[in-house]
Design a protein around this motif. Structure first.
Motif, PDB file in Angstrom:
ATOM      1  N   GLN A 114      -4.659  -3.360  -2.415  1.00 25.22           N
ATOM      2  CA  GLN A 114      -5.861  -2.702  -1.909  1.00 25.22           C
ATOM      3  C   GLN A 114      -6.286  -3.346  -0.594  1.00 25.22           C
ATOM      4  O   GLN A 114      -5.827  -4.435  -0.253  1.00 25.22           O
ATOM      5  CB  GLN A 114      -7.008  -2.854  -2.926  1.00 25.22           C
ATOM      6  CG  GLN A 114      -6.639  -2.435  -4.328  1.00 25.22           C
ATOM      7  CD  GLN A 114      -6.399  -0.946  -4.454  1.00 25.22           C
ATOM      8  OE1 GLN A 114      -7.262  -0.148  -4.121  1.00 25.22           O
ATOM      9  NE2 GLN A 114      -5.207  -0.566  -4.912  1.00 25.22           N
ATOM     10  N   ALA A 115      -7.215  -2.686   0.085  1.00 25.58           N
ATOM     11  CA  ALA A 115      -7.695  -3.180   1.382  1.00 25.58           C
ATOM     12  C   ALA A 115      -8.262  -4.598   1.266  1.00 25.58           C
ATOM     13  O   ALA A 115      -8.132  -5.399   2.191  1.00 25.58           O
ATOM     14  CB  ALA A 115      -8.754  -2.233   1.927  1.00 25.58           C
TER      15      ALA A 115
ATOM     16  N   THR B 164       3.275   9.977  -3.396  1.00 35.62           N
ATOM     17  CA  THR B 164       3.340   9.029  -2.279  1.00 35.62           C
ATOM     18  C   THR B 164       4.679   8.278  -2.287  1.00 35.62           C
ATOM     19  O   THR B 164       5.337   8.163  -1.248  1.00 35.62           O
ATOM     20  CB  THR B 164       2.182   8.015  -2.366  1.00 35.62           C
ATOM     21  OG1 THR B 164       0.955   8.731  -2.320  1.00 35.62           O
ATOM     22  CG2 THR B 164       2.231   7.007  -1.231  1.00 35.62           C
TER      23      THR B 164
ATOM     24  N   ALA C  74       0.820  -1.217   0.000  1.00 34.45           N
ATOM     25  CA  ALA C  74       0.000   0.000   0.000  1.00 34.45           C
ATOM     26  C   ALA C  74       0.854   1.268   0.000  1.00 34.45           C
ATOM     27  O   ALA C  74       0.382   2.347  -0.340  1.00 34.45           O
ATOM     28  CB  ALA C  74      -0.936  -0.011   1.204  1.00 34.45           C
TER      29      ALA C  74
ATOM     30  N   THR D  46      -3.856   6.351  -0.858  1.00 32.03           N
ATOM     31  CA  THR D  46      -5.294   6.197  -0.624  1.00 32.03           C
ATOM     32  C   THR D  46      -6.143   7.063  -1.549  1.00 32.03           C
ATOM     33  O   THR D  46      -7.359   7.071  -1.428  1.00 32.03           O
ATOM     34  CB  THR D  46      -5.653   6.610   0.825  1.00 32.03           C
ATOM     35  OG1 THR D  46      -5.121   7.921   1.046  1.00 32.03           O
ATOM     36  CG2 THR D  46      -5.085   5.659   1.842  1.00 32.03           C
ATOM     37  N   THR D  47      -5.510   7.783  -2.474  1.00 33.34           N
ATOM     38  CA  THR D  47      -6.267   8.716  -3.313  1.00 33.34           C
ATOM     39  C   THR D  47      -7.352   8.004  -4.108  1.00 33.34           C
ATOM     40  O   THR D  47      -7.128   6.921  -4.660  1.00 33.34           O
ATOM     41  CB  THR D  47      -5.307   9.427  -4.284  1.00 33.34           C
ATOM     42  OG1 THR D  47      -4.235   9.958  -3.516  1.00 33.34           O
ATOM     43  CG2 THR D  47      -5.989  10.541  -5.037  1.00 33.34           C
TER      44      THR D  47
ATOM     45  N   ASN E  85       0.568   5.568   3.140  1.00 33.36           N
ATOM     46  CA  ASN E  85      -0.086   4.661   2.211  1.00 33.36           C
ATOM     47  C   ASN E  85      -0.774   5.455   1.121  1.00 33.36           C
ATOM     48  O   ASN E  85      -1.172   6.600   1.338  1.00 33.36           O
ATOM     49  CB  ASN E  85      -1.117   3.799   2.942  1.00 33.36           C
ATOM     50  CG  ASN E  85      -0.445   2.669   3.704  1.00 33.36           C
ATOM     51  OD1 ASN E  85       0.748   2.391   3.514  1.00 33.36           O
ATOM     52  ND2 ASN E  85      -1.196   2.035   4.581  1.00 33.36           N
TER      53      ASN E  85
END
Ligand SMILES: Cc1cc2nc3c(=O)[nH]c(=O)nc-3n(C[C@H](O)[C@H](O)[C@H](O)COP(=O)(O)OP(=O)(O)OC[C@H]3O[C@@H](n4cnc5c(N)ncnc54)[C@H](O)[C@@H]3O)c2cc1C
Lengths: 401, 103
Positions: free
Chosen positions: A272-273, A292, A252, A305-306, A303
């Motif tokens: 991804q999550a 990032t 991530a 996250t955009t 991490n």
């Protein structure tokens, strides 16, 4: 200290080089790019412009110098040795690194049928030059692939008085990235503009003067351009033994299976999550991932996250999509003064939004939608559907709560 | 200094923007949350995109295409890819009419 080496001087690699400086990194930064130009933006290549093909540079030579970025123009990285942390270039030189960023992007997928050698690709400035040098009034073009790039090209070519046929294997164009409602509207607009569509068709062969479809139909074409998607450029990573799949696999924080190597942009498949790895192919993602990766390489731990977001321009219409919708999600339509917007809800939670309208008229509302998505809320669908309800006031209510 | 009438204050949404074209040039007018009015050059300094289509939040406007951000009071570029500041113009509101000093 050997510093940081970035492979690939596209949107992502170039942004990362500057972002390293913004993050306070003071050692050597080396940017290696295979193309023979200053780093440039790809989106303008397929957008209407009166002055012909634009080479829109991302930065000037002076800006590179001022930021102490050593830019190797027209140089390819040929071999990556992760044990000695050594990158060998195609000119025989080698550079050592403390950390390396793979920003190698993607390359056009190639047709494999007979006559594929007659087909032009559309990815680089030199591809665009080749295509538009043939786009004379009255010429006949066939575009294989009705995705975003193919449809944008069709629109620009129609503006130049070129006869355009779009050949697409799927039953409808724009099926992959664009929500069905807007894909249908854009398709209808192209038909209105005189583009001929051949849908649900494979290609049997390309000849001089025609594209032969799998059902035997001959589509007359002086020029054939292929726009059937891209494949991530992972050869360097693969040969070096890094974990790859549909892209260079990262965690991530955009770190690859080697702790000193990161990957970002079109070449990177990011964890991804839900445990899957996802690769995006859009401009803002390339920049956001670059930022990032640069921060992490400079020593922080963040991490990525955009929320994914992209735009496309076709004729006078502007499309914007934020978030990822799935076919099963509930949708809510909201009329806008110069277009329309659709929200996508997953068990009530807002997860994506798309809009289509003239010019950039949907931009404001998509931006607000993006902020509402980021807030993770489950808004009342009736409020979303009501154009009299200001999305900004919804957002302010969320923020005040 | 040449002052021209751009529009009525009521035509600009509060915390919003409106495009204004005059003699071949394009401007963006902004009505701040406190109802004060500002004017900048109309096109983003990164690529020629009309900023009046962008989202206004507090005293900032975001380019509708590439997400560059400016402080519209000073024209200052606050977020990449915009790096060049916007030109700003003096504004006055007289009897609900917005007037801009264009040069
Ligand atoms: C015609 C066109 C129109 C587009 N329009 C839009 C749009 O409207 N909206 C949107 O969101 N996105 C758009 N995109 C997509 C967007 O441009 C890409 O997502 C973005 O360019 C990705 O940036 P990147 O740096 O990851 O990869 P790339 O842009 O592919 O750059 C990678 C660079 O690395 C170089 N490279 C690769 N391997 C090596 C090596 N071994 N050594 C040295 N250099 C190497 C390549 O030559 C290339 O220059 C468009 C793309 C194209 C082609």
């Amino acid at each position: 200290m050997d510093g940081i080496v970035i492979v690939g001087a596209g949107e992502c690699g170039t942004r990362a080089a500057f972002a390293l400086r913004e993050a306070g990194y003071s050692e050597t930064v080396t940017l290696i790019g295979a193309e023979p130009h200053l780093p440039y933006e790809r989106p303008p290549l397929s957008k209407p412009a009166s002055e012909g093909v634009q080479l829109k540079s991302i930065c000037t030579k002076d800006a590179l110098r001022a930021a102490r970025i050593a830019y190797y123009q027209g140089t390819s990285a040929a071999k990556l040795d992760v044990h000695s942390k050594l990158l060998t270039l195609d000119d025989g030189n080698a550079v050592k690194y403390d950390a390396l960023l793979l920003a190698t992007g993607a390359s056009p997928r190639r047709l494999t049928c007979t006559g594929a050698e007659y087909v032009l690709d559309f990815r680089t400035y030199s591809d665009a030059r080749a295509i538009f040098s043939l786009a004379n009034h009255g010429a006949r073009f066939a575009i294989v692939g009705g995705g975003l790039i193919g449809m944008e090209l069709a629109a620009v070519l129609r503006g130049k008085g070129v006869a355009v046929s779009v050949i697409e294997a799927a039953p409808r164009p724009l099926g992959r990235a664009v929500p069905a409602r807007f894909a249908a509207k854009l398709h209808a607009r192209h038909v209105e503009e005189g583009v001929s569509f051949y849908l649900g068709q494979g290609i049997a062969a390309i000849t001089v003067g025609a594209v032969i479809l799998s059902d035997g139909t001959a589509v007359p074409a002086d020029v054939t351009v292929s726009a059937i998607g891209v494949v991530p450029e992972i050869s360097l990573a693969e040969a070096a033994g890094l974990a790859t799949g549909n892209g260079v696999l990262t965690d991530a924080g955009l770190r690859t299976s080697d702790p000193h190597i990161y990957a970002a942009g079109d070449c990177a498949a990011v964890l991804q999550a839900n445990g899957s790895h996802v690769r995006f192919e859009c401009w803002r993602n390339a920049r956001a991932q670059a930022e990032t990766a640069a921060r992490n390489m400079a020593g922080t731990t963040v991490n990525f996250t955009t929320i994914p977001w992209f735009w496309s321009d076709q004729y006078d219409l502007g499309l914007q999509v934020a978030g990822l919708s799935q076919p099963g999600h509930a949708s809510v339509v909201r009329p806008l003064s110069n277009g329309e917007m659709e929200f996508y809800l997953d068990e009530g939670r807002l997860i994506a939004a798309a809009g289509l309208g003239t010019g950039n008229s949907v931009a404001k509302d998509i931006k607000l939608a993006e902020m509402l998505i980021a807030a993770g809320i489950s808004p009342d669908p009736d409020l979303l559907a009501d154009p009299a309800v200001n999305l900004k006031s919804l957002l302010k209510n969320v923020r005040a709560a | 200094m040449t002052w021209v009438t751009a529009c009525q204050l009521a035509e600009i949404e509060q915390e919003g923007a409106k495009r204004f074209d005059h003699e071949g040039r394009t401007y963006a007018l902004y009505r701040a949350p406190d109802d004060s009015v500002y004017c900048t050059a109309g096109l983003c300094t990164h690529e020629a995109i009309h900023l009046a289509d962008g989202l206004v939040m507090d005293y900032e406007v975001e380019c509708p295409k590439h997400s560059g951000v400016f402080d519209y009071r000073t024209g200052e570029a606050l977020r990449l890819p915009a790096c060049e500041n916007l030109k700003t113009y003096q504004v006055e509101v007289v009897d609900g009419e917005v007037r801009v000093a264009i040069g």
